[in-house]
Design an enzyme around this catalytic site. Structure first.
Site, PDB file in Angstrom:
ATOM      1  N   GLY A 196       0.829  -1.208   0.000  1.00 27.16           N
ATOM      2  CA  GLY A 196       0.000   0.000   0.000  1.00 27.16           C
ATOM      3  C   GLY A 196       0.861   1.253   0.000  1.00 27.16           C
ATOM      4  N   GLY A 202      -0.320   4.342   0.350  1.00 23.24           N
ATOM      5  CA  GLY A 202      -1.144   5.434   0.877  1.00 23.24           C
ATOM      6  C   GLY A 202      -0.359   6.205   1.926  1.00 23.24           C
ATOM      7  N   PHE A 203      -1.086   6.843   2.839  1.00 21.65           N
ATOM      8  CA  PHE A 203      -0.418   7.654   3.874  1.00 21.65           C
ATOM      9  C   PHE A 203       0.558   6.799   4.683  1.00 21.65           C
ATOM     10  CE2 PHE A 203      -4.115  10.350   3.075  1.00 21.65           C
ATOM     11  CZ  PHE A 203      -3.497  11.590   2.998  1.00 21.65           C
ATOM     12  N   GLY A 204       0.145   5.577   5.037  1.00 20.12           N
ATOM     13  CA  GLY A 204       1.018   4.709   5.816  1.00 20.12           C
ATOM     14  C   GLY A 204       2.221   4.244   5.009  1.00 20.12           C
ATOM     15  N   VAL A 234      -1.976  -7.263  -4.028  1.00 16.58           N
ATOM     16  CA  VAL A 234      -1.629  -8.336  -3.090  1.00 16.58           C
ATOM     17  C   VAL A 234      -2.901  -9.120  -2.781  1.00 16.58           C
ATOM     18  CG1 VAL A 234      -0.848  -8.808  -0.734  1.00 16.58           C
ATOM     19  CG2 VAL A 234       0.338  -7.104  -2.144  1.00 16.58           C
ATOM     20  N   GLU A 259     -18.561  17.672   4.183  1.00 19.81           N
ATOM     21  CA  GLU A 259     -17.802  18.393   3.153  1.00 19.81           C
ATOM     22  C   GLU A 259     -18.467  18.246   1.789  1.00 19.81           C
ATOM     23  OE1 GLU A 259     -13.839  16.784   3.800  1.00 19.81           O
ATOM     24  OE2 GLU A 259     -13.439  18.302   5.325  1.00 19.81           O
ATOM     25  N   ASP A 306      -5.486   2.479   8.420  1.00 21.07           N
ATOM     26  CA  ASP A 306      -6.880   2.036   8.508  1.00 21.07           C
ATOM     27  C   ASP A 306      -7.028   0.528   8.664  1.00 21.07           C
ATOM     28  OD1 ASP A 306      -7.552   4.652   8.134  1.00 21.07           O
ATOM     29  OD2 ASP A 306      -8.563   4.382   6.196  1.00 21.07           O
ATOM     30  N   ALA A 329      -5.685  10.135   8.583  1.00 22.64           N
ATOM     31  CA  ALA A 329      -4.350  10.154   7.982  1.00 22.64           C
ATOM     32  C   ALA A 329      -3.238  10.224   9.031  1.00 22.64           C
ATOM     33  CB  ALA A 329      -4.255  11.339   7.026  1.00 22.64           C
ATOM     34  N   GLN A 330      -3.415  11.032  10.082  1.00 19.58           N
ATOM     35  CA  GLN A 330      -2.343  11.194  11.064  1.00 19.58           C
ATOM     36  C   GLN A 330      -2.022   9.882  11.791  1.00 19.58           C
ATOM     37  OE1 GLN A 330       0.037  13.168  12.131  1.00 19.58           O
ATOM     38  NE2 GLN A 330      -0.367  14.494  10.417  1.00 19.58           N
TER      39      GLN A 330
END
Ligand code: FAD
Length: 428
Positions: A13, A15-17, A81, A172, A302, A318-319
Site C-alpha cells: 500500500g 497510501g499515507f502509511g 496483493v 464536506e 486504517d 491520515a495522522q
C-alpha cells in the site's frame, strides 16, 4: 526472492502509511519493495472536491515512482496483493511471483461497509477511490443534462442527491455539492429550475461530525442548513433502490443518487489473514503495531485496530497512519541495530472539516476552536502542506484561487468512457 543481502522490507500500500514507512526506512540498510494496486498515491481528504468538479483527479494523485525513482534500494511495484503466507514469509501478488520478506508492513487501508443494508452494494455511490469520485462527478453532471432534456424527471428524484453519513466526508460533500449546484449548474442550465434540486444529508445519530466538540457539531449543522442542505438527524436508512431510499420509520425519498459515506471497514486483505480482528474487521495489533506472534509483520493505518495508551480505539485518519508508519520504520531500524524498541504513542494534531466557501470547523490541540473564514483558511493551509507533490500543490492552489475569485468549478467534465452507474464498480 530477497533482492540482496540486506533485510528485505515489503510494504503493501502506497497510501499515507506506506509512503511514510518507505521514507522512514529508505536511508537505512534495507531493500524496500513498495507495492500498490495503483501507480499513484491518492490524497483522499480532497476526494470530495474531485466528485464536485472543484479539482481534477490528477490534482490529488501523485505517481509513486516519481517519489522514489532515484532511490536504488526502493523497488516500486504495481500489483494487487491477494494473500500473505505468514509462516513462509511470502506475499502473494495476483498473477505474479510471490515476494519473500524479512519484514512486512501491511498498509492496505480500508473499504466501504454497507452495514448489511439491502441495496447499498448495488445502488449507492461509494467515495473511496479516484474512479469513485470521477464516477460520481459524471453521474451528477449527467443527471442535470437529463433533467434539462426531460424536466418532468425532476419530480422522480433525478435532482435529489442523498448523502448517507454525517461525518466529515458527508459534511464536506454536501456543502460542496450545494455550492456546485447553486453557483455553477444554475448558470450552466439557465432553462432548468435548479431550485427544485435538493441535497439531503442523512445521519442516524442526533449530531453531525461525531468526535468533534458539540459546539463544532452545532456550527456545522447551522451552516449547512443555512446553505440549503436538508440535514436529517436521527434518521437511519433501511434500504436502497434504483429510484428511492427508504428510512427505518417507513418513509422514503425519491432519488437516483445515494452517496455512501456512512461505513468503513478494513481492506478485504484483512479477511484473508487468519488473525484476530477488531471493529470493522481491522487487524488487532500489539503495542509495537506488530501482528501478535509475528514480530516481523507490522500493520498500520486504517487496516489496523490501533488503540491509544488507555486502550481506546484510534480513529481511521491520515495522522494515525502517518505516525504509525514512522513508528514502525523506527522500530525496524532499532531492531536491526540491537536497540530496544518502544510502544506506539499517538499524538493528536486536532481535527478539521470544511463546510464550504469560507466555512469550516477546526479543533486545535489545547482547546482552540476555529470557525468560519479562519477555520477555512487553516483547513486550506493544512491540506496544501500535506498534499504530496509540488506540482499538485501549485495546481490545487491555482484552482482554489480561481474558484474563490470567479465561483467557477472548472472540472465540470463528463468522462464518457467511465460508467455513470455504481453497479458492479465496488472495489476493495
Ligand atoms: C473521502 C475520504 C476523505 C477523508 N478525509 C480525511 C480527512 O479530511 N482527514 C483525515 O485525517 N483523514 C481523512 N480520510 C481518511 C484517511 O484518508 C485514511 O485514514 C488514510 O488514507 C489511511 O491511510 P492508509 O495508509 O491506511 O490507507 P490509504 O491511504 O487508503 O492507502 C492504502 C493503499 O493501499 C493500496 N491497496 C489497497 N489494497 C491493496 C492490495 N490488495 N494490494 C496492493 N495495494 C493495495 C491502495 O491502492 C492505497 O494506495 C478520508 C478518507 C476518505 C476515503
Amino acid at each position: 526472492m530477497t533482492p540482496g543481502p540486506r533485510p528485505h522490507v515489503v510494504i503493501v500500500g502506497a497510501g499515507f502509511g506506506g509512503i511514510n514507512a518507505t521514507k522512514e526506512l529508505m536511508d537505512g540498510p534495507f531493500e524496500i519493495t513498495l507495492i500498490d494496486r495503483d501507480n499513484y498515491h491518492g490524497f483522499w481528504p480532497l476526494l470530495y472536491q474531485v466528485a464536485t468538479a472543484g479539482l481534477g483527479p490528477e490534482d490529488i494523485a501523485h505517481p509513486v515512482r516519481g517519489m522514489f525513482g532515484e532511490r536504488s534500494n526502493v523497488h516500486v511495484r504495481l500489483g494487487t496483493v491477494s494473500d500473505v503466507d505468514l509462516d513462509r514469509q511470502l506475499v502473494q501478488v495476483a498473477d505474479e511471483a510471490d515476494l519473500a520478506y524479512d519484514y512486512l508492513i501491511l498498509a492496505a487501508g480500508s473499504s466501504t461497509s454497507d452495514f448489511g443494508i439491502p441495496g447499498v452494494d448495488d445502488y449507492a455511490f461509494p467515495l473511496k477511490t479516484l474512479p469513485d469520485a470521477v464516477r460520481l462527478r459524471n453521474h451528477v453532471l449527467s443527471c442535470f443534462e437529463r433533467a434539462d432534456a426531460c424536466p418532468e424527471l425532476v419530480d422522480s428524484g433525478l435532482l435529489t442527491f442523498v448523502l448517507a453519513g454525517g461525518g466529515p466526508t458527508g459534511v464536506e460533500l454536501s456543502g460542496a455539492l450545494t455550492e456546485l449546484i447553486g453557483q455553477n449548474l444554475a448558470r450552466d442550465f439557465p432553462h432548468l429550475d435548479v431550485t427544485k434540486s435538493s441535497v439531503v444529508l442523512v445521519e442516524m445519530l442526533d449530531h453531525l461530525l461525531g468526535g468533534f466538540a458539540p459546539s463544532s457539531q452545532a456550527h456545522a449543522l447551522e451552516t449547512l442548513r443555512a446553505k440549503g442542505v436538508d440535514v436529517r438527524l436521527n434518521t437511519a436508512i433501511s434500504a436502497l433502490d434504483a429510484d428511492h431510499v427508504t428510512f427505518k420509520d417507513g418513509s422514503s425519498v425519491a432519488t437516483m443518487t445515494t452517496v455512501w459515506t456512512a461505513g468503513i471497514r478494513a481492506n478485504p486483505l484483512a479477511d484473508m489473514l487468519d488473525v484476530a480482528k477488531g471493529k470493522g474487521g481491522a487487524i488487532e495489533v500489539t503495542k509495537e503495531l506488530t501482528l501478535p506472534g509475528h514480530p516481523e509483520v507490522f500493520v498500520i493505518g486504517d487496516l489496523a485496530a490501533t488503540t491509544d495508551r488507555h486502550g481506546k480505539p484510534l480513529p481511521q485518519v491520515a495522522q494515525v497512519a502517518i505516525q504509525g508508519a514512522r513508528h514502525v520504520g523506527r522500530t525496524i531500524k532499532r531492531r536491526t541495530t540491537g536497540r530496544p524498541t518502544k510502544p506506539f504513542r499517538y499524538h493528536s494534531h486536532g481535527m478539521m472539516a470544511t463546510i464550504g466557501r469560507r466555512a469550516a470547523v477546526a479543533e486545535i490541540p489545547g482547546g482552540l476552536k476555529l470557525r468560519g473564514t479562519l477555520g477555512w483558511l487553516s483547513w486550506l493551509a493544512v491540506h496544501l502542506v500535506f498534499l504530496v507533490g509540488f506540482r499538485n500543490r501549485i495546481v490545487v492552489l491555482v484552482n482554489w484561487s480561481w474558484n474563490y475569485l470567479t465561483w467557477d468549478r472548472a472540472a465540470r467534465v463528463i468522462l464518457k468512457e467511465d460508467s455513470t452507474t455504481p453497479s458492479g464498480q465496488h472495489r476493495a
